[in-house]
Scaffold this active site. Structure first.
Site, PDB file in Angstrom:
ATOM      1  N   ASN A  17      11.002   3.825  -0.573  1.00  0.00           N
ATOM      2  CA  ASN A  17      10.694   2.210   0.038  1.00  0.00           C
ATOM      3  C   ASN A  17      11.593   1.378  -0.776  1.00  0.00           C
ATOM      4  O   ASN A  17      11.243   0.121  -0.371  1.00  0.00           O
ATOM      5  CB  ASN A  17       9.372   2.152   0.353  1.00  0.00           C
ATOM      6  CG  ASN A  17       8.643   3.171   1.353  1.00  0.00           C
ATOM      7  OD1 ASN A  17       9.445   3.445   2.248  1.00  0.00           O
ATOM      8  ND2 ASN A  17       7.468   3.124   1.328  1.00  0.00           N
ATOM      9  N   ARG A  44       0.904  -1.228  -0.146  1.00  0.00           N
ATOM     10  CA  ARG A  44       0.020  -0.045   0.071  1.00  0.00           C
ATOM     11  C   ARG A  44       0.680   1.327   0.121  1.00  0.00           C
ATOM     12  O   ARG A  44       0.359   2.424  -0.188  1.00  0.00           O
ATOM     13  CB  ARG A  44      -0.958   0.173   1.252  1.00  0.00           C
ATOM     14  CG  ARG A  44      -2.035  -0.834   1.043  1.00  0.00           C
ATOM     15  CD  ARG A  44      -3.280  -0.749   1.950  1.00  0.00           C
ATOM     16  NE  ARG A  44      -3.018  -0.553   3.360  1.00  0.00           N
ATOM     17  CZ  ARG A  44      -3.937  -0.741   4.294  1.00  0.00           C
ATOM     18  NH1 ARG A  44      -5.221  -0.607   3.888  1.00  0.00           N
ATOM     19  NH2 ARG A  44      -3.888  -0.760   5.668  1.00  0.00           N
ATOM     20  N   ASP A  45       2.199   1.307   0.199  1.00  0.00           N
ATOM     21  CA  ASP A  45       2.896   2.554   0.195  1.00  0.00           C
ATOM     22  C   ASP A  45       4.144   2.107  -0.467  1.00  0.00           C
ATOM     23  O   ASP A  45       5.134   2.761  -0.321  1.00  0.00           O
ATOM     24  CB  ASP A  45       3.243   2.811   1.573  1.00  0.00           C
ATOM     25  CG  ASP A  45       3.842   4.349   1.739  1.00  0.00           C
ATOM     26  OD1 ASP A  45       3.373   5.136   0.766  1.00  0.00           O
ATOM     27  OD2 ASP A  45       4.287   4.750   2.725  1.00  0.00           O
ATOM     28  N   LEU A  46       3.828   1.771  -1.694  1.00  0.00           N
ATOM     29  CA  LEU A  46       5.331   1.467  -2.681  1.00  0.00           C
ATOM     30  C   LEU A  46       5.533   2.941  -3.334  1.00  0.00           C
ATOM     31  O   LEU A  46       4.597   3.746  -3.829  1.00  0.00           O
ATOM     32  CB  LEU A  46       4.728   0.477  -3.819  1.00  0.00           C
ATOM     33  CG  LEU A  46       4.778  -0.886  -3.420  1.00  0.00           C
ATOM     34  CD1 LEU A  46       4.134  -1.502  -4.417  1.00  0.00           C
ATOM     35  CD2 LEU A  46       6.031  -1.484  -2.892  1.00  0.00           C
TER      36      LEU A  46
END
Lengths: 185, 942
Positions: free
Chosen positions: B211, B205-207
């Site tokens: 990251n 959900r936070d690519l």
């Protein structure tokens, strides 16, 4: 990540979801505390901290202000003022506990040359009086936080709390008298 | 708040208004039966007079006060077997420290995540535990490993991960100047990590590049599962699932998928989308959407509705400064070890298709899995065919072009026909859209005619053949000439007259259009049996033409006839029938016969929905018309909803750069203006103009329309010079291409009058208003609502010139006309009412003024949004009328509210805000409150 999250929470808050305050306050607290530390112990190494400047700086640093409606900025100032109170009170209580009645720390109030100073006990007693006032009139407490701890102007306070300028004036007068009496008794 | 406190507060504040020595008596008097209350009040009043530590804000705090040991000692702290070295990163989800294993056997560096002492929320703690749990289930070479975890002596959970010394993937690729193929290979590793996580039922959900680190050896490592979600809550064992209420999840706007922005259910497809954005960025150096400086709602609009620029186009993006962009393009291609032209070539085709498939708005239409995406990329690398197909619309377009390869000219003719019909002219442009819809239908049916047109062009002298530079005018003239010679084939001749007539109509050349359309109708009536479908079409088109010219009664006659014929022909439902129903509804709306109009609008919408389902141009068309109707009867909020629905359908069907999309944006802008939201209006109109300029030539009526509306919003915001520039452009186009008394031309003339009036040039204003009034009376008759509006403006101008009795006469006449057309609640009633109020205010009749202002406030409040500037203005003048009557308290609340609305809307420097401030200052002066006078005087001077 913090910035996006704070921004998002602030938007939710502005759109009426007051529950997010529980999530927002600790985040803002953490960040403002870091900022205060940075100001005092970081590279800039100032010897005094300007609380009002910190509130404004917090907005610039913590909120993605390009992505947010202007009025949310005012709400943020209100929240940051409340956080400022918590930060100062937490410090005061901690220091007080450590000093155990030894040398009381001085917090400079108002004018620059330290002509008016208030001690730790004052901060704590103002805080305790505010806790009592909160049970009687919550909005007045918010007004005091904005004006005293956040250093906001009457106009900024009115926007931060979504109340009219005359209301701020009236609340302030009343709260000031009430607190004065509590503090002197 | 208790009632006792309220009473105390009230008396306290009242007492403060008195001289000090009178307060005690006042209080005792007020609290005769409540001695306790009196004592309480007296003590408060006494406290009021004393100095207070609160009198000066707590401005500065000494360093020594804030000194604490925690921040300095963190570096020595021991957490589990680790010793903290320094801070690496911090976020709302906890702090990450670099730490080291403390025993002599190992010298292992780790990244240690911990929620620091001080304030923590339960939610943060739960999330940290959840992340630890998720990581413990993931064991993949491209995912940072969990090494250890525990709880500190203070009860805070922590865990340690593999410490990755690497660079974010985007920076890594650029620093190493990796080629497209090398980038793809790295990216395929990212896909495999994601595929693995998905198999373990974890959505990241936070690519985003920060990251995804790449180590010196080129190993990809995925980090930060801080907001990851596990699809199977049992995986969390006994730990409670963190409460991630919707709306509370942090997201990175630049990488958020449409479903994340909309707070919808998140599936693995959200990760696929984020992979798509990262791939786009790695390959082109740009992100698919530019959202810098955008507001949340703009971002939502862009992410959820705008099609991304194709990657191959993105790399050739040419911003304002050409040389700079050349350099950017060069920099980007150098970082990819290639040249700009080659890079574009590389991306065009399969890579475009693959990336766009990952980025589709609808999660179900993206790649089913990260693995499938990786497979396509690897097929591409090996020169094998890929599974992704271009979006169906493009696909269809290509097939269409392939079928029509007769020559360049045929394409031009097709384009001309389509664009000709697509051209929308008048500012209420629905009617021409009816023509477009029909034209598109008929263009396909009438291939015979098209072929004929083609032949004729091709038969002409090849030396004269102007090729690509042929203009619409030339083609049309030839078309008409050829039609004239078709005496032996009346059916086709009639079709040609009809076609060319409609094109002229769309170009705003109504006289030519009228003669051609009527010839077509006559011919058809001669050659066909009564009741033939072509006759109904000709009747419809002639009716539409008269509507365009503002001859509504005549238009109604033709359209009723067309409708009757069509009802006989089609019996039940048909698109053609719905179109005529809508056209008639519009004419009836113009004639203010709303009760007859509304059912026609709604029936047409129902019919189109039944026929075509939700996503169809006919439905979009009906929705827009209904929106327009609702706007004209003052139902603004509903109108907005219908407009937006219509816009979305057109966008979905035609993409962004299309006259239909521009037309809807234009309508939305108009609506925002009426609702008083000038900034939003400006954004809509600017976007519409941009689209129109990219499609039409500068002298196009649609462009004039955009200029006209931009002038309007600039005037609202007091940018008079810009407004005048836009108006001059609009007027010169309209005078050149429209009938001399065309309603749109008189609208622009009227607006110029308004501009002159507001900038104080009353003479010029009078001249423009009179010209516009004459045009309107000539075109529409004495009692038309447009005439009423014009008279209102003239009346207000007379108020400004302090010619009050003439002004009153004119405004009353205006109100009379308004009353013919609108009921008492209609927002347009606000304007003459407000004007009359102003006259009373200026002639010292505050009671009458108050009455009219309240009425204006009422009519405007029914439909305007809260905070509309007009409401602010009305509140402010209403306050003034109250203040003149010495009703100070009520006046104060209206004046301040009014001022705040205007300040919010225009800022303090706008004349309207300044006027409102002056009214506030005046109030406090009359009320004898010097303190407040001082406060507002200060803002006024600011």
């Amino acid at each position: 990540m913090g910035k996006a999250q704070i921004t998002k929470l602030l938007q939710d808050h502005a759109s009426g979801n007051r529950n997010v305050l529980d999530e927002l306050m600790p985040l803002v607290y953490e960040k403002m505390q870091q900022m205060a530390r940075f100001r005092l112990f970081g590279e800039s190494n100032d010897h005094i901290l300007n609380t009002n400047a910190l509130v404004h700086e917090a907005y610039l640093k913590l909120v993605d202000f390009d992505r947010i409606e202007w009025q949310n900025r005012d709400h943020f100032f209100g929240i940051a003022s409340q956080v400022m109170r918590n930060i100062l009170v937490d410090y005061a209580e901690k220091q007080n506990a450590q000093k155990r009645g030894g040398d009381l720390q001085k917090v400079t109030l108002g004018e620059k040359d330290g002509s008016k100073e208030v001690n730790l006990i004052d901060i704590i007693s103002i805080h305790q009086a505010l806790e009592r006032l909160e049970k009687i009139d919550e909005r007045q407490v918010r007004v005091v936080e904005c004006r005293f701890f956040g250093g906001l102007t009457i106009k900024e306070t009115s926007k931060a709390l979504d109340i009219s300028i005359p209301t701020v004036n009236r609340d302030w007068k009343m709260a000031r008298a009430w607190l004065n009496r509590e503090l002197s008794s | 708040m208790s009632s006792e406190w309220k009473i105390i507060k009230e008396i306290f504040l009242e007492a403060l208004e008195l001289e000090i020595d009178k307060r005690e008596n006042f209080v005792r008097n007020k609290c005769r039966d409540h001695p306790d209350r009196a004592d309480e009040l007296l003590s408060l009043l006494q406290a009021h007079e004393q100095k207070s530590p609160l009198d000066h804000p707590l401005q500065t705090v000494k360093k020594s006060f804030l000194d604490d040991d925690w921040s300095r000692k963190i570096s020595d702290r021991k957490i589990g077997p680790f010793k903290i070295i320094r801070e690496l990163d911090r976020g709302g989800m906890g702090m990450i420290y670099l730490a080291e294993r403390d025993d002599d056997q190992f010298h292992q560096k780790v990244a240690l995540k911990l929620i620091p002492a001080g304030i923590t929320s339960e939610n943060q703690t739960l999330r940290l535990i959840a992340e630890r749990q998720i990581l413990s289930n993931l064991n993949h070479r491209n995912i940072a490993k969990l090494l250890d975890g525990g709880i500190t002596e203070n009860g805070h959970p922590w865990f340690a991960m593999e410490f990755i010394e690497g660079l974010p993937i985007d920076i890594y690729c650029d620093e190493k100047q990796l080629s497209i193929s090398e980038r793809l290979k790295l990216f395929i590793d990212v896909c495999s990590a994601i595929q693995y996580a998905h198999q373990k039922l974890v959505i990241h959900r936070d690519l985003k590049p920060s990251n995804i680190l790449v180590t010196e050896d080129g190993i990809v490592k995925l980090l930060d599962f801080g907001i990851a979600k596990t699809l199977n809550p049992e995986d969390l064992n006994d730990h409670r699932v963190p409460i991630t209420k919707t709306g509370l999840l942090p997201l990175t706007p630049a990488y958020a998928s449409p479903e994340q922005i909309r707070n919808e259910t998140i599936t693995t497809a959200a990760d696929i989308y984020q992979l798509g954005i990262i791939l786009y960025e790695l390959l082109t150096g740009f992100r698919p959407y530019d959202i810098t400086g955008k507001t949340p709602s703009e971002i939502e609009q862009i992410v959820c509705h705008t099609e991304p620029t194709r990657p191959s186009t993105a790399v050739t993006k040419i911003p304002a400064d050409r040389t700079e962009s050349d350099q950017t393009a060069k920099k980007i291609s150098t970082a990819r070890h290639t040249r700009p032209e080659l890079l574009q070539k590389h991306l065009r085709g399969d890579l475009d298709t693959i990336i766009l498939k990952a980025l589709r708005k609808d999660p179900e239409r993206r790649y089913e899995s990260a693995e499938k995406l990786a497979t396509d990329l690897s097929n591409f690398l090996h020169g094998q065919s890929v599974s992704a197909h271009p979006d169906s619309l493009i696909y269809r377009g290509q097939k269409f072009v392939k079928r029509h390869t007769i020559g360049v000219l045929s394409t031009i003719v097709m384009l001309l026909l389509l664009l000709g019909y697509a051209a929308t002219i008048t500012w209420h442009s629905q009617q021409t859209e009816a023509a477009l819809l029909q034209a598109q239908q008929e263009t396909l049916k009438a291939e015979q005619v098209t072929d004929l047109l083609m032949e004729m062009f091709e038969a002409s002298d090849p030396n004269e053949y102007p090729g690509l530079t042929i203009t619409a005018g030339e083609l049309l003239e030839r078309g008409v000439q050829s039609a004239e010679q078709l005496d032996g084939q009346p059916e086709i001749q009639a079709q040609m007259f009809d076609l060319t007539g409609r094109i002229y109509m769309n170009l705003g050349q109504y006289e030519l259009a009228e003669s051609l359309l009527k010839r077509g109708l006559d011919l058809r009536q001669n050659i066909f049996q009564p009741g033939h479908v072509d006759i109904s079409k000709s009747l419809h088109n002639v009716g539409v033409l008269y509507w365009n010219q503002g001859h509504y009664q005549t238009a109604e006659e033709y359209l009723r006839e067309a409708l009757q014929l069509k009802m006989e022909i089609y019996k039940g439902q048909s698109e053609s029938l719905a179109t005529t129903m809508t056209s008639l509804a519009i004419v009836l709306k113009e004639l203010r016969r709303f009760d007859e109009a509304e059912p026609l609008y709604r029936d047409a919408l129902e019919m189109n929905l039944d026929l075509f389902g939700e996503t169809h141009e006919s439905v979009a068309f009906s929705l827009n018309n209904l929106g327009n109707y609702l706007e004209s009867i003052g139902e603004y909020r509903q109108a907005e909803e219908y407009y937006l629905q219509s816009l979305n359908i057109y966008r979905e069907l035609y993409g962004e750069n299309h006259p239909m999309v521009a037309g809807r944006l234009n309508n939305l802008g108009g609506l925002q203006s009426v609702m008083g939201n000038s900034r939003e209006a400006m954004a809509y109109h600017e976007e519409a103009l941009r689209i129109r300029q990219s499609i039409f030539d500068e002298m196009h009526p649609d462009i004039a329309e955009s200029y006209h509306h931009l002038a309007e919003v600039h005037m609202d915001l007091e940018y008079f010079d810009e407004a005048e520039g836009y108006l001059e452009k609009a007027l010169s186009i309209r005078r050149a291409v429209l009938d001399p008394a065309h309603p749109n031309t008189s609208q622009t003339v009227n607006l110029l009058g308004i501009l002159k009036s507001r900038t104080g040039d009353y003479e010029a204003a009078t001249k423009f208003y009179q010209e516009s009034l004459e045009m309107k009376i000539k075109q529409l008759g004495e009692d038309h609502s447009e005439v009423g509006i014009q008279l209102n403006n003239i009346g207000l101008l007379l108020v400004r010139q302090e010619r009050f009795s003439e002004a009153m006469e004119t405004l009353k006449r205006s109100k009379e006309i308004m009353n013919i057309h609108y009921d008492d609640d209609h927002p347009l009633q606000t304007y003459p009412t407000l004007g009359i109020g102003h006259i009373y205010l200026r002639t010292d009749e505050p009671v009458n003024a108050e009455h009219y202002f309240r009425e204006a406030l009422r009519t405007q409040s029914i439909s305007a949004v809260e905070g509309s500037w007009l409401i602010g203005n009305i509140k402010s003048v209403l306050g003034s009328s109250l203040s003149q009557q010495k009703k100070f308290e009520e006046a104060e609340s209206y004046l301040l509210e009014g001022y705040e609305i205007l300040e919010e809307h225009f800022g303090n420097n706008h004349a309207r805000t300044q006027d409102a401030l002056e009214r506030v200052v005046e109030l406090y002066r009359d009320w004898d409150k010097p303190e407040e006078v001082y406060v507002y005087q200060e803002i006024l001077i600011e």
